[in-house]
Design a protein around this motif. Structure first.
Motif, PDB file in Angstrom:
ATOM      1  N   ASP A  73       0.847  -1.195   0.000  1.00  0.00           N
ATOM      2  CA  ASP A  73       0.000   0.000   0.000  1.00  0.00           C
ATOM      3  C   ASP A  73       0.886   1.249   0.000  1.00  0.00           C
ATOM      4  OD1 ASP A  73      -1.804   2.121   0.729  1.00  0.00           O
ATOM      5  OD2 ASP A  73      -3.193   0.575   1.409  1.00  0.00           O
ATOM      6  N   LYS A  75       0.313   4.164   1.018  1.00  0.00           N
ATOM      7  CA  LYS A  75       0.144   5.024   2.193  1.00  0.00           C
ATOM      8  C   LYS A  75       0.903   4.518   3.414  1.00  0.00           C
ATOM      9  CE  LYS A  75      -3.954   7.905   2.058  1.00  0.00           C
ATOM     10  NZ  LYS A  75      -5.394   7.950   2.281  1.00  0.00           N
ATOM     11  N   ASP A  76       0.732   3.219   3.759  1.00  0.00           N
ATOM     12  CA  ASP A  76       1.334   2.736   5.003  1.00  0.00           C
ATOM     13  C   ASP A  76       2.301   1.557   4.842  1.00  0.00           C
ATOM     14  OD1 ASP A  76      -0.516   0.839   4.380  1.00  0.00           O
ATOM     15  OD2 ASP A  76      -1.731   1.074   6.176  1.00  0.00           O
ATOM     16  N   ASN A  77       2.693   1.253   3.606  1.00  0.00           N
ATOM     17  CA  ASN A  77       3.669   0.191   3.315  1.00  0.00           C
ATOM     18  C   ASN A  77       3.297  -1.170   3.909  1.00  0.00           C
ATOM     19  OD1 ASN A  77       5.323   1.807   1.742  1.00  0.00           O
ATOM     20  ND2 ASN A  77       6.469   2.532   3.507  1.00  0.00           N
ATOM     21  N   LYS A  78       2.007  -1.488   3.912  1.00  0.00           N
ATOM     22  CA  LYS A  78       1.543  -2.793   4.370  1.00  0.00           C
ATOM     23  C   LYS A  78       0.891  -3.523   3.201  1.00  0.00           C
ATOM     24  CE  LYS A  78       0.949  -1.747   9.226  1.00  0.00           C
ATOM     25  NZ  LYS A  78       0.000  -1.534  10.316  1.00  0.00           N
ATOM     26  N   THR A  80      -1.690  -5.186   0.685  1.00  0.00           N
ATOM     27  CA  THR A  80      -3.064  -4.848   0.346  1.00  0.00           C
ATOM     28  C   THR A  80      -3.518  -5.662  -0.856  1.00  0.00           C
ATOM     29  OG1 THR A  80      -4.573  -3.055  -0.242  1.00  0.00           O
ATOM     30  CG2 THR A  80      -2.381  -2.925  -1.146  1.00  0.00           C
ATOM     31  N   ARG A  97      -6.950  -1.414   0.708  1.00  0.00           N
ATOM     32  CA  ARG A  97      -6.711  -0.987   2.088  1.00  0.00           C
ATOM     33  C   ARG A  97      -6.951   0.505   2.281  1.00  0.00           C
ATOM     34  NH1 ARG A  97      -3.610  -3.357   6.248  1.00  0.00           N
ATOM     35  NH2 ARG A  97      -2.850  -1.823   7.721  1.00  0.00           N
ATOM     36  N   SER A  98      -6.412   1.340   1.344  1.00  0.00           N
ATOM     37  CA  SER A  98      -6.497   2.788   1.535  1.00  0.00           C
ATOM     38  C   SER A  98      -7.290   3.491   0.441  1.00  0.00           C
ATOM     39  CB  SER A  98      -5.079   3.382   1.562  1.00  0.00           C
ATOM     40  OG  SER A  98      -4.457   3.204   0.309  1.00  0.00           O
ATOM     41  N   GLU A 100      -6.039   4.198  -2.392  1.00  0.00           N
ATOM     42  CA  GLU A 100      -5.024   4.934  -3.166  1.00  0.00           C
ATOM     43  C   GLU A 100      -4.830   4.280  -4.523  1.00  0.00           C
ATOM     44  OE1 GLU A 100      -2.127   8.168  -2.360  1.00  0.00           O
ATOM     45  OE2 GLU A 100      -3.761   7.359  -1.162  1.00  0.00           O
TER      46      GLU A 100
END
Length: 104
Positions: A73, A75-78, A80, A97-98, A100
């Motif tokens: 992701d 946005k938060d590097n997790k 997705t 997840r976001s 984006e």
């Protein structure tokens, strides 16, 4: 079925011996549902010397099944999942997840 992962995408390995490693997709093999990720699933290859290259043991990336990797992701590097959305009559990939956009 077309892959949701393309060359140049940032992915994270979600299962296997390289679990948790991240890298960029160097190559996709849609017919085999496999991808080559930079620095992941390294194998040693014994090569004979030729006119163009020196012989020896070369470490290179092997393919990994597409189900064992997930998009990162932005946005938060997790990890997705990937969805699709129509933007200006164009189908773009989005992070579930976001929300984006993944396509440039």
């Amino acid at each position: 079925m077309a892959l949701k992962i393309k060359k140049g995408d940032k992915v994270v390995v979600i299962s296997g011996s390289d679990k948790g490693k991240t890298g960029e997709v160097l190559r996709t093999l849609p017919s085999e549902n496999r991808v080559v990720v930079q620095g992941v699933n390294l194998v040693k290859r014994h090569t004979r010397a030729s006119a163009t290259s020196q012989g020896g043991i070369i470490e290179k990336e092997a393919t990994i099944h597409v189900s064992n990797v997930a998009h990162v992701d932005p946005k938060d590097n997790k990890p997705t999942r990937v969805g699709f959305k129509l933007v200006d009559d164009r189908k773009v990939r989005v992070a579930k997840r976001s929300g984006e956009q993944l396509d440039r």
